[in-house]
Design an enzyme around this catalytic site. Structure first.
Site, PDB file in Angstrom:
ATOM      1  N   LYS A  32      -1.645 -55.782 -52.626  1.00 22.21           N
ATOM      2  CA  LYS A  32      -2.369 -54.604 -53.067  1.00 22.21           C
ATOM      3  C   LYS A  32      -1.430 -53.498 -53.545  1.00 22.21           C
ATOM      4  O   LYS A  32      -1.570 -52.986 -54.667  1.00 22.21           O
ATOM      5  CB  LYS A  32      -3.192 -54.101 -51.869  1.00 22.21           C
ATOM      6  CG  LYS A  32      -3.849 -52.785 -52.020  1.00 22.21           C
ATOM      7  CD  LYS A  32      -4.679 -52.481 -50.773  1.00 22.21           C
ATOM      8  CE  LYS A  32      -3.823 -52.267 -49.529  1.00 22.21           C
ATOM      9  NZ  LYS A  32      -3.171 -50.956 -49.497  1.00 22.21           N
ATOM     10  N   THR A  33      -0.463 -53.158 -52.696  1.00 20.51           N
ATOM     11  CA  THR A  33       0.481 -52.103 -53.053  1.00 20.51           C
ATOM     12  C   THR A  33       1.298 -52.514 -54.261  1.00 20.51           C
ATOM     13  O   THR A  33       1.624 -51.703 -55.126  1.00 20.51           O
ATOM     14  CB  THR A  33       1.427 -51.816 -51.874  1.00 20.51           C
ATOM     15  OG1 THR A  33       0.641 -51.755 -50.687  1.00 20.51           O
ATOM     16  CG2 THR A  33       2.126 -50.498 -52.059  1.00 20.51           C
ATOM     17  N   ASP A 224      -5.636 -45.576 -53.811  1.00 17.39           N
ATOM     18  CA  ASP A 224      -5.326 -46.646 -52.865  1.00 17.39           C
ATOM     19  C   ASP A 224      -6.339 -46.610 -51.715  1.00 17.39           C
ATOM     20  O   ASP A 224      -6.902 -45.555 -51.425  1.00 17.39           O
ATOM     21  CB  ASP A 224      -3.902 -46.407 -52.338  1.00 17.39           C
ATOM     22  CG  ASP A 224      -3.375 -47.586 -51.548  1.00 17.39           C
ATOM     23  OD1 ASP A 224      -3.914 -48.701 -51.710  1.00 17.39           O
ATOM     24  OD2 ASP A 224      -2.422 -47.397 -50.773  1.00 17.39           O
ATOM     25  N   GLU A 225      -6.547 -47.709 -51.034  1.00 16.41           N
ATOM     26  CA  GLU A 225      -7.446 -47.762 -49.863  1.00 16.41           C
ATOM     27  C   GLU A 225      -8.791 -47.099 -50.155  1.00 16.41           C
ATOM     28  O   GLU A 225      -9.287 -46.287 -49.376  1.00 16.41           O
ATOM     29  CB  GLU A 225      -6.800 -47.053 -48.657  1.00 16.41           C
ATOM     30  CG  GLU A 225      -5.391 -47.516 -48.325  1.00 16.41           C
ATOM     31  CD  GLU A 225      -5.349 -48.735 -47.418  1.00 16.41           C
ATOM     32  OE1 GLU A 225      -6.372 -49.430 -47.309  1.00 16.41           O
ATOM     33  OE2 GLU A 225      -4.272 -48.988 -46.854  1.00 16.41           O
ATOM     34  N   GLN A 255     -11.343 -54.136 -44.577  1.00 16.94           N
ATOM     35  CA  GLN A 255     -10.401 -53.315 -43.818  1.00 16.94           C
ATOM     36  C   GLN A 255     -10.852 -51.860 -43.717  1.00 16.94           C
ATOM     37  O   GLN A 255     -10.048 -50.967 -43.489  1.00 16.94           O
ATOM     38  CB  GLN A 255      -9.013 -53.383 -44.468  1.00 16.94           C
ATOM     39  CG  GLN A 255      -8.398 -54.771 -44.386  1.00 16.94           C
ATOM     40  CD  GLN A 255      -6.985 -54.795 -44.923  1.00 16.94           C
ATOM     41  OE1 GLN A 255      -6.090 -54.163 -44.366  1.00 16.94           O
ATOM     42  NE2 GLN A 255      -6.780 -55.521 -46.009  1.00 16.94           N
ATOM     43  N   ARG A 616      -2.020 -58.233 -39.643  1.00 21.04           N
ATOM     44  CA  ARG A 616      -0.702 -57.598 -39.703  1.00 21.04           C
ATOM     45  C   ARG A 616       0.377 -58.642 -39.490  1.00 21.04           C
ATOM     46  O   ARG A 616       1.536 -58.422 -39.807  1.00 21.04           O
ATOM     47  CB  ARG A 616      -0.540 -56.507 -38.613  1.00 21.04           C
ATOM     48  CG  ARG A 616      -1.431 -55.282 -38.714  1.00 21.04           C
ATOM     49  CD  ARG A 616      -1.511 -54.704 -40.066  1.00 21.04           C
ATOM     50  NE  ARG A 616      -2.631 -55.264 -40.810  1.00 21.04           N
ATOM     51  CZ  ARG A 616      -2.750 -55.211 -42.129  1.00 21.04           C
ATOM     52  NH1 ARG A 616      -1.833 -54.624 -42.850  1.00 21.04           N
ATOM     53  NH2 ARG A 616      -3.783 -55.741 -42.737  1.00 21.04           N
TER      54      ARG A 616
END
Length: 761
Positions: A32-33, A224-225, A255, A616
């Site tokens: 994603k990043t 983002d997010e 998430q 994670r």
DNA sequence: GTATTATCTAAGTCT
DNA sequence: TAGATAATAC
């Protein structure tokens, strides 16, 4: 040459889609990043001006990381000019420029949660409302929810539904409190976190010229997010992007873990309505975790009803199965985890920094911390009591705040009589009353106190001295660098001197050192280069204060490089990854939290949280729970989390044997410290025996019978004080007290219920 | 007005 | 348990 060659097909398509609205649904670990940073770099490489790009994140850490990555991708310094930051920091920056339009001045203070609480408390006191009925956190939550949904205090009070709901819940004056709260903020030239978003919306709504200015500037908007945005954020983004519609949002509904703070997954659906030609990209390949981890995470998230269709898969190796463990107590859970970590470090030759322990609540960190410390594993706890929350730091910062904005009431109340200068509650109460009457700030009353009230000559002089000191420290704010200014204030306020004198115990020394650390930090800040074009422009105290106002616990991560095990809440771990992840405290009422059992939505959010925790992990995930746990000083029997039953057992290590093992008590653990670690029992799984374990209540090693064994002359072991001998006993059962002599600390009067003594054999 | 002691109360995730 | 607040003595 293309940087785009590092991307897979979907990632690349998403990056190359630059004109028009798009949403990238990005599963955990799917890059994603990577996509968002590559897109920024790609835009700049195509010749777009970095000044015309705005990228919004939720944490400073994410922003910093993104900026670094873009800089690496494109080289040079151009990336510095991208407007890249958190929602709160970027809009605080804009609000400072435009503050006058909203009736604030640009040096406004940003109140943190503690300031808000303290202000609300003062208001309740003024209004003589019972703070048991009007619980501060409840009232502030109500206000926060309103602001998040862009309901002003006026609208709130005119809203039948809200007023009705408040009457029903026994707090009919909530709307009035909202009004007072906003008035007091304004008087103090202050905004709380929610105001930063609320006021930005007002600014864009009421001043089209300003909106136009920023629309023109921000040709490209990236978020983002996105699943964590609330209504206020959604609307700001929508307005900014309205002119060009070059908007890119990245998110993962699975998430979404901030609904409690107003985040709304519906914002993703709204997007499709707002932009009919919205282009959707789905990133479903996970590059982070083993198959076992991906599979088990999928098995969990599939239990949720509310979710978008997507299938996360990976080409990574199968990896080790997850391990599940149960222990008798929370302390033993800590010991077990510490032992497993010891094992990983030694056997796998892994660094402590490759390991994280994740928990639901900050309070759980204690047992883990003690266990790690006992066997000398380096660790760092994120969150909880952060540096900037320490009293001595907040005290000094309050002086800085006052220098920047003398109307800052919370700062003034904090330090007007610290160090002691003989201005007590009686005097302050009088000033508060006048300030309320005249609708002025406390500072304004104090500067011309004799106009309003006659006080004893001495008191009046003390007040004026204080005001002069504040005034003096505000004069050179813009001409002196941050460090010189901070030093001057630390001295003239008397704080430095006082803390210097109070270094007569460990805590006193620590306090002084903390203040030194703060001042050193400010020194670094003063000497560091300014962001703009590498100029050596003066870096001032107000700039420093701006920096740290929105500084959070999670941001400490990159400040301190080093090799340590990370301990943090799952919320704080979002966006991070570790080869080895321990998820502890998988118990009903803890995870899922007892506060989240009321609705399906709440449970689903907890489940998403579990999903975040699992994903994670890169190589291996360890799960554990304890059968008993100390909660607010009492030993409570717990039950395994419902999430454990939901785990697909195909992906869990199925060794058993925990029940044949002798239950180690704390004193055994003490003995184990001197034993060779390689002989320790391997971590074992108990998934087959869940029921058996739940019903086994004789595991509890602290019970009434134990207390009876504590008699005069008996040798005992205390966690903190070590070995000791009982001198005297008093009382019966759980209320029994004992005086115990310890070699290190002498006689201690202990209540057995709390002291958790173990017998030495 | 200040220092010390007794009593009460809360206990979740965070920009 | 621990932090905050109220009560008390100085």
């Amino acid at each position: 040459m293309g940087i785009l060659d590092n991307l897979n097909d979907v990632q690349r398509a998403a990056v190359e889609y630059i004109s028009g609205p798009s949403i990238i649904i990005a599963g955990a670990g799917s890059g994603k990043t990577r996509v968002i940073t590559y897109k920024i770099a790609h835009l700049i490489n195509l010749g777009e001006n970095p000044f015309n790009i705005i990228a919004l994140t939720f944490t400073n850490k994410a922003a910093r990381e993104m900026r670094n990555r873009v800089e690496t991708l494109i080289g040079g310094t151009e990336a510095r000019n991208v407007w890249l930051g958190t929602f709160h920091s970027i809009f605080a920056r804009i609000l400072r420029v435009e503050a006058e339009r909203l009736g604030f001045s640009s040096n406004f203070t940003i109140y943190d949660t503690d300031d808000s609480k303290s202000l609300m408390k003062a208001i309740l006191k003024d209004q003589q409302l019972d703070d048991k009925k009007y619980k501060i956190s409840t009232v502030l939550n109500r206000i926060s929810t309103a602001k998040t949904n862009l309901i002003s205090h006026v609208e709130y009070n005119n809203n039948q539904e809200l007023m009705h709901a408040d009457s029903e819940s026994g707090r009919p004056k909530t709307g009035m409190l909202y009004t007072f709260y906003q008035e007091r903020l304004r008087k103090a030239n202050a905004m709380d976190f929610d105001d930063l978003l609320f006021n930005t919306n007002i600014l864009f709504r009421d001043f089209p010229d300003i909106l136009y200015k920023y629309q023109k500037r921000f040709q490209y908007v990236l978020v983002d997010e996105y699943q964590d945005t609330n209504f206020a954020q959604y609307l700001i983004v929508k307005k900014l992007a309205a002119a060009n519609e070059n908007i890119t949002v990245v998110g993962d509904d699975a998430q979404s873990i901030y609904a409690f703070r107003g985040a709304n997954i519906q914002n993703i659906l709204n997007l499709e309505k707002d932009y009919p030609d919205l282009k959707t990209f789905k990133l479903e390949q996970n590059y982070r975790s083993t198959q076992n981890i991906v599979n088990i995470a999928n098995s969990i998230i599939n239990k949720n009803k509310a979710q978008f269709k997507k299938t996360i898969w990976t080409q990574n190796e199968e990896g080790d199965k997850l391990k599940l463990n149960a222990t008798a107590t929370d302390n033993e859970e800590g010991n077990l985890v510490a032992r497993q970590i010891f094992d990983i470090i030694n056997r796998e030759k892994s660094k402590p920094s490759s390991i994280a322990i994740l928990y639901r609540t900050n309070a759980q960190s204690r047992a883990l911390e003690e266990a790690l410390r006992r066997i000398n594993i380096p660790y760092k706890i994120f969150g909880g009591m952060s540096f900037y929350k320490r009293k001595e730091i907040k005290d000094l910062l309050a002086y800085f705040r006052l220098a920047v904005n003398s109307k800052d009431e919370e700062a003034l109340k904090r330090v007007i009589n610290y160090p002691k200068r003989g201005i007590g509650d009686t005097t302050l109460d009088k000033i508060k009353i006048i300030a309320n009457e005249k609708s002025l700030s406390l500072y304004e009353i104090i500067t011309s106190i004799n106009q309003y009230i006659s006080l004893p000559q001495a008191t009046e002089q003390k007040l004026l001295n204080f005001a002069v000191m504040i005034k003096a420290s505000s004069i050179e704010l813009k001409t002196k660098n941050a460090y010189d200014m901070a030093m001057q204030i630390a001295k003239s306020s008397g704080i430095l001197q006082l803390l210097y004198e109070e270094r007569n115990d460990d805590e006193g020394i620590m306090r002084f050192e903390n203040v030194e650390e703060l001042l050193n930090g400010i020194k670094d800040f003063s000497e560091s280069q300014n962001d703009e074009e590498g100029s050596t422009e003066l870096r001032t105290l107000p700039q420093f204060m701006e920096d740290i106002a929105l500084y959070t616990d999670a941001d400490e991560k990159d400040k301190q490089e080093g090799d340590f095990v990370s301990l943090m809440t799952i919320h704080a771990a979002k966006g991070l990854e570790f080869p080895y992840v321990f998820i502890v405290g998988l118990e009903e009422n803890l995870f899922p939290s007892i506060m989240a059992l009321n609705s399906r939505e709440d449970i689903e959010e907890e489940r998403r949280l579990f999903y975040v925790a699992l994903t994670r992990g890169e190589k291996q995930v360890f799960l554990s729970y304890a059968n008993t746990r100390y909660k607010w000083g009492n030993l409570t029997v717990t039950e395994p989390s419902r999430f454990i039953q939901e785990l697909d057992t195909n992906f869990i290590d199925d060794e058993t044997g925990l029940f044949e093992m002798e239950k180690p008590s704390e004193k055994n653990d003490f003995a184990l410290e001197r034993q060779s670690w390689s002989n320790l029992p391997k971590a074992v799984d108990i998934s087959k025996n869940l029921k058996k374990l739940t019903k086994t209540s004789e595991n509890k090693n602290t019970n009434i019978d134990e207390y009876e064994k504590i008699q005069v002359g008996v040798e005992v072991y205390h966690q903190r004080f070590g070995k000791g001998k009982v001198q005297q006993v008093d009382g019966i059962g759980a209320d029994k007290k004992a005086i115990v002599f310890f070699a290190n600390v002498g006689n201690k009067n202990l209540i057995l219920r709390y002291a958790k003594l173990d017998l030495m054999e």
